[in-house]
Write a protein that holds these residues in place. Structure first.
Motif, PDB file in Angstrom:
ATOM      1  N   GLN B 109       0.842  -1.202   0.000  1.00 36.52           N
ATOM      2  CA  GLN B 109       0.000   0.000   0.000  1.00 36.52           C
ATOM      3  C   GLN B 109       0.877   1.252   0.000  1.00 36.52           C
ATOM      4  OE1 GLN B 109      -2.785  -0.832  -0.780  1.00 36.52           O
ATOM      5  NE2 GLN B 109      -4.108  -1.777   0.762  1.00 36.52           N
ATOM      6  N   ALA B 110       1.954   1.209   0.778  1.00 34.48           N
ATOM      7  CA  ALA B 110       2.837   2.373   0.818  1.00 34.48           C
ATOM      8  C   ALA B 110       3.461   2.599  -0.558  1.00 34.48           C
ATOM      9  CB  ALA B 110       3.925   2.163   1.864  1.00 34.48           C
ATOM     10  N   LEU B 111       3.888   1.501  -1.181  1.00 35.49           N
ATOM     11  CA  LEU B 111       4.456   1.599  -2.524  1.00 35.49           C
ATOM     12  C   LEU B 111       3.448   2.231  -3.488  1.00 35.49           C
ATOM     13  CD1 LEU B 111       6.332   0.864  -4.914  1.00 35.49           C
ATOM     14  CD2 LEU B 111       5.420  -1.430  -4.827  1.00 35.49           C
ATOM     15  N   VAL B 112       2.213   1.737  -3.397  1.00 35.21           N
ATOM     16  CA  VAL B 112       1.193   2.214  -4.313  1.00 35.21           C
ATOM     17  C   VAL B 112       0.869   3.691  -4.058  1.00 35.21           C
ATOM     18  CG1 VAL B 112      -1.241   2.004  -4.859  1.00 35.21           C
ATOM     19  CG2 VAL B 112       0.164  -0.030  -4.743  1.00 35.21           C
ATOM     20  N   ILE B 113       0.813   4.061  -2.793  1.00 39.24           N
ATOM     21  CA  ILE B 113       0.520   5.466  -2.485  1.00 39.24           C
ATOM     22  C   ILE B 113       1.614   6.359  -3.059  1.00 39.24           C
ATOM     23  CG2 ILE B 113       0.346   7.149  -0.618  1.00 39.24           C
ATOM     24  CD1 ILE B 113      -1.069   4.995   1.030  1.00 39.24           C
ATOM     25  N   ALA B 114       2.866   5.948  -2.845  1.00 40.62           N
ATOM     26  CA  ALA B 114       3.963   6.771  -3.362  1.00 40.62           C
ATOM     27  C   ALA B 114       3.923   6.806  -4.892  1.00 40.62           C
ATOM     28  CB  ALA B 114       5.299   6.215  -2.884  1.00 40.62           C
ATOM     29  N   HIS B 115       3.640   5.653  -5.492  1.00 44.72           N
ATOM     30  CA  HIS B 115       3.665   5.529  -6.950  1.00 44.72           C
ATOM     31  C   HIS B 115       2.519   6.304  -7.600  1.00 44.72           C
ATOM     32  CE1 HIS B 115       4.520   3.203 -10.700  1.00 44.72           C
ATOM     33  NE2 HIS B 115       3.222   3.298 -10.887  1.00 44.72           N
ATOM     34  N   ALA B 116       1.300   6.015  -7.125  1.00 44.81           N
ATOM     35  CA  ALA B 116       0.121   6.569  -7.790  1.00 44.81           C
ATOM     36  C   ALA B 116      -0.226   7.960  -7.276  1.00 44.81           C
ATOM     37  CB  ALA B 116      -1.065   5.626  -7.604  1.00 44.81           C
ATOM     38  N   CYS B 117      -0.328   8.069  -5.943  1.00 47.55           N
ATOM     39  CA  CYS B 117      -0.897   9.296  -5.382  1.00 47.55           C
ATOM     40  C   CYS B 117       0.081  10.455  -5.434  1.00 47.55           C
ATOM     41  CB  CYS B 117      -1.340   9.070  -3.950  1.00 47.55           C
ATOM     42  SG  CYS B 117      -2.492   7.714  -3.811  1.00 47.55           S
ATOM     43  N   TYR B 118       1.377  10.160  -5.570  1.00 51.59           N
ATOM     44  CA  TYR B 118       2.329  11.258  -5.649  1.00 51.59           C
ATOM     45  C   TYR B 118       3.081  11.248  -6.978  1.00 51.59           C
ATOM     46  CZ  TYR B 118       0.727  12.061  -1.065  1.00 51.59           C
ATOM     47  OH  TYR B 118      -0.118  12.329  -0.031  1.00 51.59           O
ATOM     48  N   GLY B 119       3.398  10.036  -7.500  1.00 58.67           N
ATOM     49  CA  GLY B 119       4.087   9.960  -8.794  1.00 58.67           C
ATOM     50  C   GLY B 119       3.166  10.324  -9.937  1.00 58.67           C
ATOM     51  N   HIS B 120       2.189   9.440 -10.218  1.00 57.40           N
ATOM     52  CA  HIS B 120       1.269   9.693 -11.327  1.00 57.40           C
ATOM     53  C   HIS B 120       0.520  11.009 -11.146  1.00 57.40           C
ATOM     54  CE1 HIS B 120       1.921   6.127 -13.579  1.00 57.40           C
ATOM     55  NE2 HIS B 120       1.507   5.296 -12.633  1.00 57.40           N
ATOM     56  N   ASN B 121       0.087  11.235  -9.915  1.00 54.79           N
ATOM     57  CA  ASN B 121      -0.701  12.423  -9.640  1.00 54.79           C
ATOM     58  C   ASN B 121       0.050  13.689 -10.055  1.00 54.79           C
ATOM     59  OD1 ASN B 121      -2.199  14.464  -8.526  1.00 54.79           O
ATOM     60  ND2 ASN B 121      -2.535  13.444  -6.568  1.00 54.79           N
ATOM     61  N   PRO B 267      -3.539  11.565 -24.134  1.00 50.55           N
ATOM     62  CA  PRO B 267      -2.212  11.811 -23.557  1.00 50.55           C
ATOM     63  C   PRO B 267      -1.606  10.556 -22.941  1.00 50.55           C
ATOM     64  CG  PRO B 267      -3.794  13.416 -22.747  1.00 50.55           C
ATOM     65  CD  PRO B 267      -4.569  12.358 -23.460  1.00 50.55           C
ATOM     66  N   GLN B 268      -2.441   9.671 -22.410  1.00 54.12           N
ATOM     67  CA  GLN B 268      -1.893   8.482 -21.767  1.00 54.12           C
ATOM     68  C   GLN B 268      -1.128   7.625 -22.769  1.00 54.12           C
ATOM     69  OE1 GLN B 268      -4.337   6.702 -18.896  1.00 54.12           O
ATOM     70  NE2 GLN B 268      -4.996   8.698 -18.197  1.00 54.12           N
ATOM     71  N   ARG B 269      -1.667   7.543 -24.002  1.00 55.74           N
ATOM     72  CA  ARG B 269      -0.996   6.722 -24.997  1.00 55.74           C
ATOM     73  C   ARG B 269       0.368   7.292 -25.351  1.00 55.74           C
ATOM     74  NH1 ARG B 269      -4.315   6.654 -29.970  1.00 55.74           N
ATOM     75  NH2 ARG B 269      -5.641   8.249 -29.043  1.00 55.74           N
ATOM     76  N   GLN B 270       0.511   8.598 -25.228  1.00 51.32           N
ATOM     77  CA  GLN B 270       1.750   9.214 -25.687  1.00 51.32           C
ATOM     78  C   GLN B 270       2.744   9.491 -24.578  1.00 51.32           C
ATOM     79  OE1 GLN B 270       1.759  11.759 -29.111  1.00 51.32           O
ATOM     80  NE2 GLN B 270      -0.370  12.154 -28.610  1.00 51.32           N
ATOM     81  N   THR B 271       2.368   9.157 -23.345  1.00 48.44           N
ATOM     82  CA  THR B 271       3.288   9.434 -22.248  1.00 48.44           C
ATOM     83  C   THR B 271       3.486   8.211 -21.373  1.00 48.44           C
ATOM     84  OG1 THR B 271       1.430  10.226 -20.965  1.00 48.44           O
ATOM     85  CG2 THR B 271       2.733  11.885 -22.075  1.00 48.44           C
ATOM     86  N   LYS B 272       3.259   7.036 -21.956  1.00 49.08           N
ATOM     87  CA  LYS B 272       3.356   5.802 -21.174  1.00 49.08           C
ATOM     88  C   LYS B 272       4.730   5.683 -20.504  1.00 49.08           C
ATOM     89  CE  LYS B 272       1.823   1.398 -20.508  1.00 49.08           C
ATOM     90  NZ  LYS B 272       0.971   1.242 -19.345  1.00 49.08           N
ATOM     91  N   VAL B 273       5.786   5.834 -21.284  1.00 48.24           N
ATOM     92  CA  VAL B 273       7.148   5.667 -20.770  1.00 48.24           C
ATOM     93  C   VAL B 273       7.436   6.694 -19.688  1.00 48.24           C
ATOM     94  CG1 VAL B 273       9.579   5.846 -21.371  1.00 48.24           C
ATOM     95  CG2 VAL B 273       8.010   4.633 -22.880  1.00 48.24           C
ATOM     96  N   MET B 274       7.127   7.937 -20.011  1.00 48.02           N
ATOM     97  CA  MET B 274       7.426   9.008 -19.052  1.00 48.02           C
ATOM     98  C   MET B 274       6.617   8.869 -17.785  1.00 48.02           C
ATOM     99  SD  MET B 274       7.534  12.508 -21.117  1.00 48.02           S
ATOM    100  CE  MET B 274       8.073  13.498 -19.734  1.00 48.02           C
ATOM    101  N   ASN B 275       5.313   8.630 -17.953  1.00 51.31           N
ATOM    102  CA  ASN B 275       4.402   8.601 -16.819  1.00 51.31           C
ATOM    103  C   ASN B 275       4.802   7.478 -15.855  1.00 51.31           C
ATOM    104  OD1 ASN B 275       2.235   8.993 -15.194  1.00 51.31           O
ATOM    105  ND2 ASN B 275       0.680   8.818 -16.789  1.00 51.31           N
ATOM    106  N   GLU B 276       5.017   6.291 -16.398  1.00 52.43           N
ATOM    107  CA  GLU B 276       5.378   5.170 -15.536  1.00 52.43           C
ATOM    108  C   GLU B 276       6.792   5.340 -14.988  1.00 52.43           C
ATOM    109  OE1 GLU B 276       3.360   3.349 -14.352  1.00 52.43           O
ATOM    110  OE2 GLU B 276       1.668   3.215 -15.741  1.00 52.43           O
ATOM    111  N   GLY B 277       7.690   5.829 -15.825  1.00 52.14           N
ATOM    112  CA  GLY B 277       9.051   6.054 -15.366  1.00 52.14           C
ATOM    113  C   GLY B 277       9.077   7.044 -14.211  1.00 52.14           C
ATOM    114  N   TRP B 278       8.318   8.106 -14.368  1.00 59.48           N
ATOM    115  CA  TRP B 278       8.235   9.145 -13.344  1.00 59.48           C
ATOM    116  C   TRP B 278       7.698   8.555 -12.034  1.00 59.48           C
ATOM    117  CZ3 TRP B 278       9.792  14.016 -12.595  1.00 59.48           C
ATOM    118  CH2 TRP B 278       9.114  14.822 -11.685  1.00 59.48           C
ATOM    119  N   ALA B 279       6.600   7.792 -12.128  1.00 60.05           N
ATOM    120  CA  ALA B 279       5.992   7.226 -10.925  1.00 60.05           C
ATOM    121  C   ALA B 279       6.941   6.237 -10.248  1.00 60.05           C
ATOM    122  CB  ALA B 279       4.669   6.549 -11.276  1.00 60.05           C
TER     123      ALA B 279
END
Lengths: 420, 498
Positions: B109-121, B267-279
């Motif tokens: 859960q901590a991993l996911v919070i950091a990844h999604a709620c702060y990275g992707h967000n 935008p999601q299709r065009q930023t897959k690498v960046m978005n996931e890399g960032w998170a």
């Protein structure tokens, strides 16, 4: 700032509507799957879900995407031995190993397989089927009741208390009972004020007035906020409901000429019928009759599983049915249906008798009579006699079953819902 | 400042622990200047996760059989154990909704919070693609509007009509993005009010175009020269919404709804690498920071690293598990390497990235996150070091040559070409065929001509072409042709309907 929400108790079937849409769209394929399944299943096994396969062509969602050909440069990781300018033969099967080219079709190669639930399966199995000519006869013997609202009543059980009505009553009562004392109290208070201004605190009039005011207030306070006779209850009464009564006669030939395979087919036909009746008509009587030279009324268990056998006199079953109808199911209050299964092999002299009983005694009483002939070697006299009946009676239907695969189509044919 | 609540070391999560972890992570994220929408973290069950999957993560959508199909697919593979569910789904909205599965352990859960709620967000909030093409404030309202509108159409015009229309629109969803213009976000009520006005207005415009009343001869003369559309249109759905002659107003509105939803995912299709890399970069950085501050223990870190490395594994091209470059790995490796270039640049880095070598890494990464998409991000920042680490090589597959050619590898001569080729792989033209409305015979039989502009001679796949043309025809209502240039540059009809 983060909000934490527990959604676990929320509905989980968000996709149910979409699933319905899906089933609706592929109804044709599903119907076929259900029909196939009903042909291949054993008698006892009809009552469960089914795995359905839909060809992937039917279910694909096309998009424009690139095909093979042209030039493309694809980057792969994990180089071990290649150096620039190396040439490697093209892998078989087009661009093998080139995951870089995203496939937009997004579908796997397999056909689409999914589970139909038991209910969905039966819904499809019996879709658009109905007992023909079902009419509402007079009220049933044990009439069905429905509870309907009938205003409010002053007595009842606590769970039916109507709060709004009760408080209305309470308010009205309090206003009515306190009106007199309230008015007097206001008067007394006014007088008391003037007296107090004129005389002093210890004036006699003042004291009496104060006493009276006190007793008035006590009286007003003593009136209860709510009292038992304020209570009002939601009133519900029972209203008799006209109901549709129907009885289905299942007549099965178990004579010696019906070999194991034919009996099995007949049983499967009846089990399908029975399942259909149970599912779509909650209150329906089913009378099971099996016959060889003599006919017996039996229960469900015996009907499907007993092994007794003998010669064939079809009229015995018809006679028994007529007697049962006369004794227990007057056609004035019952919708009467019959389904008969036989291999068509009958004692020759009996056939004309069968027709007579049917035409004279039974056909005027029944809503619908269906006859299925199971794997006849050739049509015999009974079939021809019955054909004459079918010509003259609209509510008589006959069909022939030649194998397990026919059962369901024939069943559908017999109980097709008439176009409205 | 420090997290005051003791973070538990147990692997079971509780709501108070979730809150405590979230606060600790938020604090660290704030120190790293991550700018996010407010978070709305929702705990859901596996079954609800499947629901969310089936609707591509939209919290609510209109009903369509294809969503039922994907739900059944997800359910089937999940039940058979062929597929694990994602640990989270995050929705680009304001507040940013993240779904956490109840089965996850505390570390997960901590991993996911950091990844999604702060990275992707923070990516959703900062990246220019999302800022331009989606409106996080309005999306939920719009989905509510869309759902109700589709339902009311089903009631008025029947399931079949709506379903057919949605099928056709879905088929063209990828061709429904307006790449250069964007409207302002609207609230639900404004949307509904506008929808009514729009329906009337559009209908009147369409009628104008197809006016059949005879005109004066010189006016006709002038119009014959005029082509329609004056310039090729890439947004097919938009074109049909505005100009298809036979669509009813409600049909135009549904075309619009599908177009809007498509645009939301664009935008999601065009930023897959960046978005996931960032998170991934941020969950790694934040959780390590927590470890450094003694907020979490070794067990937590081991569990986290186990998941982390699973997500980032990159099998080689010759492995049976290989299925292309893992966008998580590529993006993560690039962001990590950018930080290294900023903090400990080598001579090579100074030669390749004079502008960022030795600069402040937070600012540099933030700038990259905000102003790039996959294609430009790779073209700009893919470093020789990452190419060497991943041992990238480029294979040229040309149908005019007998054999495949290794056109570049991870060496001094190959870096630039590799980088260019990889960036190109994420270019939209390379991902999707470029199909445009070329001409409408508006004085004649009203037929529509589409043109496919080939990219590196790549043809359209013909397995879906016939059906696609039928979908276009259903929307347009008059004959449709699809043209493509041959070797000599002459346009030939490759598909038509009827």
């Amino acid at each position: 700032m983060s909000h934490l929400i527990d959604r676990r108790l929320d509905g989980r079937n968000k996709s149910a509507a979409n699933r319905q849409r899906f089933l609706r769209r592929f109804k044709k394929q599903l119907r076929k799957a259900v029909a196939d399944a009903s042909a291949s299943r054993s008698i006892t096994d009809m009552d469960r879900g089914e795995q359905v396969t839909i060809p992937k062509d039917d279910i694909s969602e096309p998009v424009f995407h690139h095909g093979q050909g042209g030039a493309r440069e694809i980057i792969h990781p994990g180089n071990k031995e290649f150096i620039t300018g190396d040439r490697v033969p093209r892998p078989q099967g087009g661009q093998g190993g080139s995951g870089g080219e995203a496939s937009d079709s997004g579908e796997g190669e397999d056909d689409f397989v999914f589970e139909l639930s038991r209910n969905e399966f039966l819904d499809l199995l019996f879709e658009d089927l109905a007992l023909p000519n079902l009419v509402k006869r007079q009220l049933a013997r044990d009439p069905e009741y429905k509870r309907i609202r009938a205003g409010y009543t002053s007595d009842g059980v606590p769970c039916n208390i109507n709060v709004v009505r009760s408080l209305q009553q309470s308010l009205a009562r309090r206003i009515a009972l306190t009106a007199g004392p309230q008015a007097r109290l206001r008067e007394v208070e006014r007088e008391l004020e003037t007296q107090l201004a004129l005389a002093g605190d210890d004036d006699e009039d003042v004291l009496t007035l104060q006493d009276e005011a006190q007793s008035l207030r006590a009286r007003i306070r003593a009136i209860p906020f709510i009292d038992t006779y304020d209570l009002r209850y939601n009133h519900r009464i029972l209203q008799p409901q006209p109901s549709t009564q129907a009885v289905m006669f299942c007549l099965m030939d178990v004579s010696g000429s019906m070999d194991q395979e034919r009996k099995d087919l007949a049983k499967r036909f009846f089990s399908l019928l029975y399942l259909f009746l149970q599912r779509n008509y909650e209150r329906i009587d089913v009378v099971f009759v099996r016959h060889h030279t003599v006919a017996y009324e039996v229960d469900e268990e015996e009907f499907f599983y007993a092994r007794e056998t003998g010669g064939t006199v079809v009229s015995s079953a018809l006679n028994l049915m007529r007697d049962i109808v006369r004794d227990r199911y007057p056609s004035s209050s019952w919708n009467i249906y019959a389904a008969q299964a036989s291999d068509g092999d009958n004692w020759r002299d009996d056939c004309a008798g069968c027709r007579n009983i049917l035409v004279n005694d039974l056909m005027p009483l029944v809503q619908y009579f269906s006859y299925v002939e199971i794997k006849p070697l050739r049509h015999q006299l009974l079939w021809h006699e019955y054909q004459k009946i079918a010509e003259s009676h609209g509510n008589f239907a006959m069909q022939q079953i030649d194998g397990a695969a026919d059962i369901y189509p024939v069943f559908r044919e017999l109980f097709k819902r008439a176009a409205a | 400042m420090s997290a005051t609540v003791e973070l538990s070391k147990s692997s079971e999560w509780t709501f108070s622990q979730l809150q405590a972890y979230d606060r600790a992570i938020a604090e660290i994220a704030a120190e790293y200047k991550l700018d996010t929408y407010p978070n709305q973290i929702e705990i859901i069950t596996a079954e609800q996760m499947m629901d969310a999957y089936a609707s591509s993560g939209m919290p609510l959508g209109y009903n369509h059989w294809s969503y039922g199909k994907s739900f059944m697919n997800v359910e089937k593979t999940y039940r058979r154990g062929q597929m694990g569910l994602a640990f989270e789904i995050v929705i680009n909205s304001n507040p940013c909704i993240a779904y956490l599965m109840e089965e996850n352990t505390m570390a997960m859960q901590a991993l996911v919070i950091a990844h999604a709620c702060y990275g992707h967000n923070s990516f959703f909030k900062g990246n220019y693609m999302f800022r331009t093409w989606t409106s996080a404030d309005a999306i939920i309202d719009y989905l509510v509007f869309a759902r109700n509108y589709v339902r009311s159409c089903e009631e008025r015009f029947g399931f079949d009509e709506v379903e057919k229309l949605l099928d056709s629109c879905h088929a063209l969803m990828n061709q429904g993005v307006d790449r250069y213009k964007r409207p302002a976000p609207l609230s639900l009520r404004e949307e509904q009010a506008q929808q009514r006005d729009r329906a009337e207005y559009i209908q009147s415009q369409v009628n104008e175009l197809w006016r059949t009343v005879p005109q004066r001869a010189d006016a006709v003369e002038a119009q014959v020269q005029e082509r329609f559309p004056a310039e090729p249109q890439e947004n097919l759905l938009y074109f049909f919404e505005k100009h298809a002659p036979l669509l009813e107003p409600w049909q135009r509105e549904i075309v619009r709804i599908v177009r809007k939803v498509g645009q939301y995912f664009y935008p999601q299709r065009q930023t897959k690498v960046m978005n996931e890399g960032w998170a991934c970069f941020w969950h790694y950085t934040i959780l390590n920071e927590m470890y450094d501050r003694d907020l979490v223990d070794d067990g937590f870190m081991l569990e986290f690293l186990q998941s982390h490395t699973n997500v980032l594994s990159q099998p080689g091209f010759d492995s049976p598990f290989y299925s292309g470059l893992n966008p998580y790995t590529l993006g993560y490796a690039m962001f990590m390497d950018m930080r290294r270039i900023c903090e400990e640049p080598t001579d090579e880095d100074r030669y390749w990235f004079p502008d960022i070598a030795g600069s402040d890494w937070l600012e540099t990464l933030d700038f990259a996150m905000r102003n790039f998409k996959d294609e430009s991000f790779i073209a700009q920042y893919l470093s020789p070091r990452v190419m060497r680490d991943l041992k990238l090589f480029s294979v040229l597959d040309d149908d005019q040559q007998e054999e495949l050619e290794i056109s570049a590898i991870h060496n001094e001569q190959g870096y630039r070409q590799l980088r260019q080729a990889l960036a190109d792989q994420y270019n939209l033209h390379s991902l999707e065929p470029n199909i445009q409305v070329y001409d409408v015979d508006h004085r004649g039989d009203r037929s529509l001509t589409l043109r496919h502009e080939q990219y590196h001679r790549r043809p359209l796949a013909d397995d879906t072409m016939a059906e696609m043309i039928r979908h276009v025809h259903r929307l347009w209502g008059f004959p449709v042709r699809l043209e493509c240039a041959d070797e000599n540059g002459d346009y030939k009809v490759i598909a038509s309907c009827p």
